[in-house]
Design a protein around this motif. Structure first.
Motif, mmCIF file in Angstrom:
data_model
loop_
_atom_site.group_PDB
_atom_site.id
_atom_site.type_symbol
_atom_site.label_atom_id
_atom_site.label_comp_id
_atom_site.label_asym_id
_atom_site.label_seq_id
_atom_site.Cartn_x
_atom_site.Cartn_y
_atom_site.Cartn_z
ATOM 1 N N VAL A 137 2.289 2.155 8.388
ATOM 2 C CA VAL A 137 2.757 1.053 7.546
ATOM 3 C C VAL A 137 4.273 0.934 7.705
ATOM 4 C CG1 VAL A 137 3.055 0.247 5.171
ATOM 5 C CG2 VAL A 137 0.889 1.302 5.884
ATOM 6 N N GLN A 138 4.699 -0.208 8.270
ATOM 7 C CA GLN A 138 6.124 -0.438 8.459
ATOM 8 C C GLN A 138 6.723 -1.061 7.198
ATOM 9 O OE1 GLN A 138 7.860 0.205 11.367
ATOM 10 N NE2 GLN A 138 9.802 -0.598 10.617
ATOM 11 N N ARG A 139 5.966 -1.994 6.613
ATOM 12 C CA ARG A 139 6.496 -2.727 5.468
ATOM 13 C C ARG A 139 5.346 -3.335 4.670
ATOM 14 N NH1 ARG A 139 10.615 -7.381 5.825
ATOM 15 N NH2 ARG A 139 9.603 -7.673 7.843
ATOM 16 N N ASP B 93 2.908 -4.898 7.488
ATOM 17 C CA ASP B 93 3.226 -4.786 8.918
ATOM 18 C C ASP B 93 2.724 -3.438 9.402
ATOM 19 O OD1 ASP B 93 4.411 -7.238 8.982
ATOM 20 O OD2 ASP B 93 6.476 -6.490 8.988
ATOM 21 N N LEU B 94 1.784 -3.473 10.344
ATOM 22 C CA LEU B 94 1.201 -2.239 10.855
ATOM 23 C C LEU B 94 1.773 -1.954 12.243
ATOM 24 C CD1 LEU B 94 -0.893 -0.088 10.045
ATOM 25 C CD2 LEU B 94 -2.540 -1.312 11.486
ATOM 26 N N ARG C 143 5.458 3.331 2.719
ATOM 27 C CA ARG C 143 6.029 3.339 4.067
ATOM 28 C C ARG C 143 5.513 4.545 4.832
ATOM 29 N NH1 ARG C 143 11.313 1.085 5.858
ATOM 30 N NH2 ARG C 143 11.681 -0.702 4.517
ATOM 31 N N GLU C 144 5.169 4.346 6.093
ATOM 32 C CA GLU C 144 4.749 5.419 7.004
ATOM 33 C C GLU C 144 3.388 6.022 6.682
ATOM 34 O OE1 GLU C 144 6.392 5.727 9.820
ATOM 35 O OE2 GLU C 144 7.809 4.228 9.083
ATOM 36 N N PHE C 145 2.651 5.415 5.718
ATOM 37 C CA PHE C 145 1.254 5.813 5.565
ATOM 38 C C PHE C 145 0.532 5.509 6.882
ATOM 39 C CE2 PHE C 145 -0.219 6.233 0.936
ATOM 40 C CZ PHE C 145 0.990 6.735 0.518
ATOM 41 N N VAL C 146 -0.433 6.358 7.232
ATOM 42 C CA VAL C 146 -1.272 6.091 8.407
ATOM 43 C C VAL C 146 -2.576 5.493 7.910
ATOM 44 C CG1 VAL C 146 -2.353 7.083 10.445
ATOM 45 C CG2 VAL C 146 -0.253 8.091 9.552
#
Lengths: 586, 586
Positions: A25-27, A38-39, A68-71
């Motif tokens: 997760v970018q945003r 946004d992936l 943020r940064e979750f996969v």
């Protein structure tokens, strides 16, 4: 696979497809009944959309709370975007998400994972795995990958054989310090890590392998500077039955191949310059030829006019900075202070402004007439509007100082464009250089470099004047690599060791195997090694090789991410039959 | 270049050309007024001819006195041979030599430089550079070169990024012994050489590199066996967002690619077998499937018939050797002695010959009727002319013994053809194995391997029964490589370390960086590593990896050519702040 497509893949023609994407997760943008995510993955960024009504309530809630940064893994239908983003290749579409799985949650990263980050050097090194997640950093490693593949393609096509030489070798006190590895099985004995595969590649020539290459890790236990690493990578090569010209042409072709394939830059002819000329005209054996500003010697014009500083100097030498005549007094003072810093060490700086009206204004107007200065300007090829900068003193020292000043002026005047590439072969290096500390000659390249045949008689009478069959490739003022035609007979090699201050016993103990090999039919051979980290940095337009190494060490040789080097157990020490010569904890 | 052509290049269409060749003298034949010299280089052999009259007298004399392995340069005209040699590609022509220069003389080599040599292993290792000059040895290294290039082509085309991981890393006492490197700058601390880039490649997945590979040197300080080297090379890979099936398919494709490109062999489907079945049917987790000879268990048929040996055994198990019924008494005694050697350790061997007339002759006729033996034969799928070989005892031990016997019978019966390749995936390995010495569980693969989800509850109740998401590729009974789907979350990794007997502190100290990385968005990932030396040996049809390494070490970890490891100076020890814990000379 936990995906049907990467995050860089979907286009307008995929609209209507059911897809599964996985990434970071970018945003997240939450507009109430509408959430966009946004992936991101290595291949790009794709927009996910979660809508009230079309997605169930839980899903919307889940999406809104992604960090943020979750996969995550997202499933849904590719739809056309209402407002397209033409900045990214996937910008025409988005995925109307109907299924969302969190594959791994993420804590808030210690710095922002964007092209521009708020993380300092230390923090980014400790969390290098997060730093590498930034596009700008990853692309440097992708460039490196590309360089490696293209290097191998070229070498393979030119019949070079890739041969892996050993990493656990023998310590040879010549040269830089070795990293050593205690042997457990052979107690009291040590392996050394190679500073280069030099002797092995020469033995491969004795073996008739004809053309060898390797992209290989090398090791030097030196006190580190900003652009040095204890382990570094070389493109290492050797060829049989060649003369210097053959090596130059082959590696000029490699260099052009890499520029063409990786940078889409077609290099012209590679210039050539003797070591002597490089020192004379640039004060440096690796001149940056992106700009001219050649040294011009002024002794005959500037001495004996009453200016003591010049009169007492071995050398009066200057450069002409085009268009810099409008430098202010403040700028000129700053330049003077800059050359007087201990790092440069000049006593002062003489300037001459070539005014637009044809007159001259200098810092030594007291001693020199307008005619004098006109003569200097003429010799230096100056035009109205140019600025002459002149240093004087002991010849070698002054050249080094002026070299630094030349590079600074090149930078200040914007003449060192990172997108311009000026390769240069520097040739005819001295074979030996005098070392003040040990009071003996050292091999400038290494002890296996052959002297020029016509200079061999000088070895006894004037060793410092003997030229070597050695060459360096320089790009934009950076030494990319060097090599030489090697000695291939035992007698010359023995003579060379003698001149380097080896006793016969020392030479035999350390390099006996090589000299013996020369007796069983060694072909004439030569080679070269390119510093691969530095080559990548040049291609990437960076001054730092560290950026181009996945897991670099810091200036103390530490990997702060894994915390290495580290203490080991008493059992390990005992097995290796060694003891610490100091207390573990101080 | 000191040549216009290589020694493998000239053909009939070159007749009339003036050429210059350089190479090694393979053979000189002197017929008085006529001298032939076979000139050799990496590319082939070309015949030089020196004739009285057409060449001057001195030249003929010089040619006649050339020694084996002299390095020469010869100039002359390509002419058609009168008596052609169709065994070599250059056999239609020879070079009528008019100029000859000796580039380097050669002493008589310590062994013959031919495909068949008189040099023993020790001598050839000391003069490895001469051994490498032999065509059969050089071709092994050329095969290796070819394998490397094709591996990289494949991986690059499948979007794997080649990333160099560090060689100077951190010691982790888990697993085999590390080679250690004392740090001079960080006194009292040590680097370790990597046993594999395992943690770094996992961190690259956390970095989002998605697909990583490297052909990389790894190091293990083990007591050496015939096919082990302290430094060895791996094809090392890791992929994100994959499940086991994705890894298997990708590396099945790589394997097929290599066989197709390098061996011109089109492999069929790669078989798959569970670890449990491999042990049950072949007594071995790396069965050689070039021949069948599956284990057949006979407990129910063979026990309780009065034969104590079988009655008291946990397992009675046999193999059927097709067409071996005519083994003589002497051959059967030899087989019995073979299984009774301490290396195998069986108590005895029971055989049943299935005679052509349908009767049976066994070593246990006293205890079993013809009907009993017929029942065994039927279960074992035996036909008249076959030989049954049966072992008994403790189940695990007996399976191991029978596995050895099976392989021996395969070899003896010519069923292990080096040109037949039978790859196999072995799957569903146990996660943990009990170690009798330390009385705790060890990771069968490594501590980063994930357990199968459905088996996780067993971790507390029956740890030995938990299966791992781990897989090995086996070709012809040789383990080529292995890998697993990794743990990618901190909690599972912590639990795993706990089950392996790590305290929280130990786990944190050694692998804290990895567990912390898992908290910042680690994707599901898995990978594999192939033993590259072994893969090359399999391709080359050899049992020894040493042949495929340019400069191997001997069984004591010594390089006898360069004489390493070796003693180092007191200065070097002092700089590293270590002392020897024993006298230098004993």
């Amino acid at each position: 696979m936990l995906r049907t497509h990467t995050c860089g893949e979907l286009r307008l023609e995929d609209v209507g497809k059911e897809v599964t994407l996985s990434g970071w997760v970018q945003r997240v943008r939450n507009k109430g009944g509408l959430v966009w995510v946004d992936l991101r993955d290595r291949y790009g960024v794709t927009q996910l959309i979660f809508e009230e009504g079309s997605s169930d309530k839980d899903l919307l809630e889940k999406a809104a709370h992604l960090g943020r940064e979750f996969v995550i893994q997202a499933k849904g239908e590719v739809i056309e975007r209402t407002s397209k983003n033409n900045k990214i290749p996937t910008g025409d579409v988005e995925v109307k998400t109907t299924g969302l799985e969190i594959l791994n949650a993420a804590k808030v990263p210690p710095f922002v994972i964007e092209d521009e980050t708020d993380g300092g050097e230390d923090l980014r090194m400790k969390y290098r795995y997060l730093d590498l997640r930034r596009r700008v950093v990853r692309e440097k490693l992708q460039l490196r990958h590309h360089m490696m593949q293209e290097t191998r393609k070229f070498m393979d096509a030119e019949d070079f054989m890739e041969v892996e030489t050993p990493v656990l070798i023998k310590s040879t006190p010549e040269g830089a310090r070795d990293f050593l590895v205690p042997s457990r099985v052979n107690k009291g004995e040590f392996y050394a890590l190679p500073q280069s595969p030099q002797t092995f590649k020469q033995l491969l020539m004795v073996s008739g392998f004809d053309r060898y290459f390797q992209i290989v890790k090398c090791f030097r236990d030196e006190d580190l500077r900003a652009d040095r690493q204890p382990e570094f990578t070389q493109i290492d090569c050797e060829m049989s039955f060649v003369e210097q010209e053959d090596v130059l042409q082959t590696f000029e072709r490699l260099t052009k191949h890499l520029f063409s394939k990786v940078k889409k830059v077609e290099l012209g002819e590679v210039e050539r310059m003797s070591f002597t000329d490089a020192m004379k005209y640039y004060g440096n054996d690796k001149p940056d030829l992106r700009f001219d500003m050649k040294f011009v010697e002024l002794n005959d014009l500037a001495q004996n006019k009453g200016f003591n500083v010049f009169d007492n100097a071995e050398l009066v030498v200057g450069i002409c900075a085009q268009g810099a005549a409008e430098y202010t007094r403040k700028q000129l003072d700053a330049l003077t202070n800059w050359v007087k810093r201990p790092q440069i060490g000049a006593m002062g700086l003489v300037y001459v402004k070539c005014n637009e009206d044809g007159s001259f204004k200098s810092s030594v107007d007291k001693f020199y007439s307008q005619e004098d200065l006109a003569a200097w300007a003429e010799r230096m090829g100056a035009h109205p509007g140019d600025l002459l900068l002149i240093l004087s003193g002991d010849a070698n020292t002054t050249r080094k100082q002026l070299s630094e000043l030349r590079l600074k002026m090149g930078s200040d005047l914007g003449l060192r464009d990172k997108n311009v590439f000026k390769p240069l072969w520097v040739l005819d290096f001295p074979l030996l250089e005098w070392d003040e500390d040990t009071e003996r000659y050292h091999a400038m390249h290494h002890p296996f470099t052959s002297p020029k045949k016509e200079d061999i008689p000088l070895l006894e009478s004037d060793p410092g004047a003997v030229r070597a069959n050695a060459y360096d490739l320089v790009i934009n003022g950076v030494e990319i690599g060097g090599g030489s035609i090697r000695i291939h007979d035992k007698n010359t090699q023995k003579m060379m060791f003698k001149h380097l201050g080896f006793t016969d016993e020392e030479a035999q103990e350390q390099f006996g195997f090589l000299m013996e090999a020369f007796e069983y039919g060694a072909p004439p051979h030569g080679g070269i090694a390119f510093g691969f980290d530095r080559l990548c940095a040049i291609f990437g337009g960076s001054d730092s090789i560290r950026d181009y190494i996945a897991f670099p060490k810091n200036n103390s040789g530490r990997d702060v991410m894994i915390d290495s080097p580290s203490h080991i157990s008493e059992d390990q020490l005992e097995e290796l039959s060694i003891r610490l010569a100091m207390k573990k904890e101080v």
